[in-house]
Enzyme design. Structure first.
Site, PDB file in Angstrom:
ATOM      1  N   ARG A   1      18.494  -6.042 -36.967  1.00 39.65           N
ATOM      2  CA  ARG A   1      18.908  -6.664 -38.227  1.00 39.65           C
ATOM      3  C   ARG A   1      17.763  -6.571 -39.220  1.00 39.65           C
ATOM      4  O   ARG A   1      16.671  -6.160 -38.889  1.00 39.65           O
ATOM      5  CB  ARG A   1      19.340  -8.119 -37.992  1.00 39.65           C
ATOM      6  CG  ARG A   1      18.469  -8.791 -36.972  1.00 39.65           C
ATOM      7  CD  ARG A   1      17.926 -10.124 -37.305  1.00 39.65           C
ATOM      8  NE  ARG A   1      17.489 -10.288 -38.643  1.00 39.65           N
ATOM      9  CZ  ARG A   1      16.242 -10.078 -39.069  1.00 39.65           C
ATOM     10  NH1 ARG A   1      15.294  -9.656 -38.246  1.00 39.65           N
ATOM     11  NH2 ARG A   1      15.904 -10.272 -40.326  1.00 39.65           N
ATOM     12  N   GLY A   2      18.054  -6.979 -40.473  1.00 39.52           N
ATOM     13  CA  GLY A   2      17.066  -6.794 -41.531  1.00 39.52           C
ATOM     14  C   GLY A   2      17.369  -5.455 -42.195  1.00 39.52           C
ATOM     15  O   GLY A   2      17.574  -4.446 -41.511  1.00 39.52           O
TER      16      GLY A   2
ATOM     17  N   ARG B   1      28.046  -3.294 -41.180  1.00 35.80           N
ATOM     18  CA  ARG B   1      27.719  -4.470 -42.008  1.00 35.80           C
ATOM     19  C   ARG B   1      27.812  -4.054 -43.481  1.00 35.80           C
ATOM     20  O   ARG B   1      27.420  -2.933 -43.822  1.00 35.80           O
ATOM     21  CB  ARG B   1      26.312  -5.020 -41.699  1.00 35.80           C
ATOM     22  CG  ARG B   1      26.228  -5.683 -40.326  1.00 35.80           C
ATOM     23  CD  ARG B   1      24.927  -6.438 -40.141  1.00 35.80           C
ATOM     24  NE  ARG B   1      24.927  -7.732 -40.813  1.00 35.80           N
ATOM     25  CZ  ARG B   1      23.855  -8.515 -40.894  1.00 35.80           C
ATOM     26  NH1 ARG B   1      22.699  -8.136 -40.364  1.00 35.80           N
ATOM     27  NH2 ARG B   1      23.916  -9.673 -41.499  1.00 35.80           N
TER      28      ARG B   1
ATOM     29  N   ASP C   1      18.289  -7.658 -49.316  1.00 39.14           N
ATOM     30  CA  ASP C   1      19.271  -6.732 -48.730  1.00 39.14           C
ATOM     31  C   ASP C   1      19.837  -5.770 -49.760  1.00 39.14           C
ATOM     32  O   ASP C   1      20.309  -4.693 -49.424  1.00 39.14           O
ATOM     33  CB  ASP C   1      20.392  -7.520 -48.060  1.00 39.14           C
ATOM     34  CG  ASP C   1      19.835  -8.243 -46.851  1.00 39.14           C
ATOM     35  OD1 ASP C   1      19.316  -9.362 -47.020  1.00 39.14           O
ATOM     36  OD2 ASP C   1      19.858  -7.655 -45.755  1.00 39.14           O
TER      37      ASP C   1
ATOM     38  N   ASN D   1      19.837 -11.755 -50.937  1.00 39.37           N
ATOM     39  CA  ASN D   1      19.081 -11.952 -49.686  1.00 39.37           C
ATOM     40  C   ASN D   1      19.797 -13.017 -48.855  1.00 39.37           C
ATOM     41  O   ASN D   1      20.829 -13.561 -49.262  1.00 39.37           O
ATOM     42  CB  ASN D   1      17.630 -12.354 -49.996  1.00 39.37           C
ATOM     43  CG  ASN D   1      16.743 -12.290 -48.764  1.00 39.37           C
ATOM     44  OD1 ASN D   1      16.793 -11.328 -48.001  1.00 39.37           O
ATOM     45  ND2 ASN D   1      15.939 -13.307 -48.535  1.00 39.37           N
ATOM     46  N   LYS D   2      19.245 -13.299 -47.706  1.00 41.40           N
ATOM     47  CA  LYS D   2      19.840 -14.251 -46.757  1.00 41.40           C
ATOM     48  C   LYS D   2      20.263 -15.554 -47.437  1.00 41.40           C
ATOM     49  O   LYS D   2      19.543 -16.085 -48.284  1.00 41.40           O
ATOM     50  CB  LYS D   2      18.813 -14.515 -45.645  1.00 41.40           C
ATOM     51  CG  LYS D   2      19.213 -15.513 -44.579  1.00 41.40           C
ATOM     52  CD  LYS D   2      20.533 -15.198 -43.914  1.00 41.40           C
ATOM     53  CE  LYS D   2      20.556 -13.825 -43.282  1.00 41.40           C
ATOM     54  NZ  LYS D   2      21.916 -13.418 -42.837  1.00 41.40           N
TER      55      LYS D   2
HETATM   56  O1  MRU Z   1      21.470 -11.100 -41.462  1.00 40.22           O
HETATM   57  P1  MRU Z   1      20.115 -10.477 -41.374  1.00 40.22           P
HETATM   58  O2  MRU Z   1      19.234 -11.112 -40.358  1.00 40.22           O
HETATM   59  O3  MRU Z   1      20.197  -8.969 -41.240  1.00 40.22           O
HETATM   60  O4  MRU Z   1      19.474 -10.771 -42.801  1.00 40.22           O
HETATM   61  C1  MRU Z   1      18.189 -10.292 -43.067  1.00 40.22           C
HETATM   62  C2  MRU Z   1      17.690 -10.704 -44.401  1.00 40.22           C
HETATM   63  O5  MRU Z   1      18.368 -11.332 -45.177  1.00 40.22           O
HETATM   64  C3  MRU Z   1      16.329 -10.236 -44.787  1.00 40.22           C
HETATM   65  O6  MRU Z   1      15.689 -11.174 -45.593  1.00 40.22           O
HETATM   66  C4  MRU Z   1      16.509  -8.930 -45.582  1.00 40.22           C
HETATM   67  O7  MRU Z   1      17.219  -7.987 -44.832  1.00 40.22           O
HETATM   68  C5  MRU Z   1      15.238  -8.347 -46.010  1.00 40.22           C
HETATM   69  S1  MRU Z   1      14.420  -7.735 -44.605  1.00 40.22           S
HETATM   70  C6  MRU Z   1      13.238  -6.761 -44.771  1.00 40.22           C
END
Ligand code: MRU
Length: 357
Positions: free
Chosen positions: A54-55, A97, A247, A257-258
């Site tokens: 993830r990320g 995703r 993201d 972002n998250k």
């Molecule tokens: O749902 P995830 O864990 O994939 O979400 C990740 C994030 O929101 C990170 O902050 C984002 O991908 C930046 S990571 C370098």
């Protein structure tokens, strides 16, 4: 005193030559360390969907390696079958995703690579080798990009600062040092004394499970707080700057972002805490004028209703689970990229940075 550079955890790697496989850290188990082998495209789709990997940047690299896994299984195919298969693999992986644009960026590169290989008449192992070269180039460029973002972002960090971060935008979200955490690693390695508050990051706890794990592993002082505590910690005057990843960034600089990042930025505005976004250029999507067009992933109710290993919401109660939110560009103090720091970002600045890469 500068410290020896710490080797980041191997989030994902290609093992062997051709045929080979992907070995990744199974992130759903962290802070318990487990590894996962992925051998085919359905396995990679599953790993991305489940957040085993993830990320945003890591998802892009994983997808590229997924296309390679598919290509190596078709070494006996005709040229047309190899091309059609690669394009189909890209289509399937693109559905894993919706929000992180790095996924589509990497798949576009793999598609273009398959078309070039086909147009050049490459067959069998030669076709797969061409795909391998591109997937590994995506992997290596992510490592380099992380290092450059780390060096640029470390300039914003002074010794003695306390920083706040959300979710995990570290090594475990990339193939290298990370995005938002990369400046922290570089600052720490150069001898700057820093402390970090990591938001727990409900519902999947990427902050407490993953960010705390990797910062602690690197010897960086980290304190976990629940998401609802972040504003209070700012009110107490304890935070010098916020560093988050992204993201997807729209052409006008709006940052997705998250979930929880928007609230953090809102509180940062009020408390006059600098709000920095660290992201590679591959996270910028100039096809979208503003953040309101960014597709926001909605995940299963189970993550909230049974997220902590037991039922936490009464049966039959509605649950809303958007995985991301959008912070307006106006609240972003700077976007740190591999080509430098874009202070108070706007569309012209973003387009110029993309042109200079
Ligand atoms: O749902 P995830 O864990 O994939 O979400 C990740 C994030 O929101 C990170 O902050 C984002 O991908 C930046 S990571 C370098």
């Amino acid at each position: 005193m500068p410290k020896p550079p710490i080797e980041p955890p191997k989030t994902l790697q290609w093992v062997g030559d051709l045929p080979g496989h992907v070995l990744m850290i199974e992130q759903t188990f962290l802070p318990q360390f487990k590894e996962l082998e992925v051998h085919d495209v359905p396995g990679m789709v599953d790993a991305i969907k489940r957040l085993a990997v993830r990320g945003a940047p890591a998802i892009g690299v994983a997808a590229a390696l997924g296309v390679l896994l598919g290509a190596q299984q078709r070494m006996d195919a005709t040229g047309q079958q190899a091309l059609d298969g690669a394009l189909e693999d890209c289509r399937v992986l693109a559905q894993s995703r919706p929000t992180a644009v790095n996924l589509f960026w990497a798949l576009d590169r793999m598609q273009a690579c398959a078309r070039t290989a086909h147009a050049s008449g490459l067959l069998g192992e030669d076709f797969a080798r061409h795909m391998q070269k591109e997937a590994l180039a995506i992997f290596e460029s992510d490592r380099r990009t992380c290092r450059l973002m780390g060096e640029a972002g470390a300039e914003l960090i002074g010794s003695g600062m306390t920083l706040l971060t959300h979710c995990n935008a570290g090594a475990l979200a990339t193939a290298g040092l990370g995005t938002a955490l990369a400046p922290m690693y570089v600052a720490h390695a150069s001898g700057k004394m820093i402390k970090v508050f990591a938001d727990e990051t409900r519902p999947l706890l990427q902050g407490s499970r993953i960010t705390a794990w990797e910062l602690n592993r690197a010897g960086i002082d980290v304190t976990v707080i629940t998401d609802g505590m972040a504003a209070k910690v700012m009110q107490e005057g304890r935070i010098d700057a916020i560093f988050v990843g992204s993201d997807r960034i729209a052409a006008n600089g709006d940052v997705c972002n998250k979930i929880g990042t928007y609230g953090l930025a809102l509180a940062a505005q009020h408390h006059k805490v600098p709000f920095y976004v660290v992201a590679p250029l591959s996270t910028i999507d100039v096809s979208l004028a503003s953040g309101s067009s960014i597709p926001i992933e909605e995940r299963d109710r189970f993550e909230i209703a049974h997220g902590l290993g037991k039922q936490t919401v009464p049966e039959g109660i509605k649950v809303y689970n958007p995985a991301f939110d959008v912070t307006p560009a106006a609240w972003v103090s700077a976007i740190v990229t591999e080509v430098g720091v874009l202070k108070t970002p706007n569309e012209a600045m973003i387009r110029k940075a993309l042109g200079s890469s």
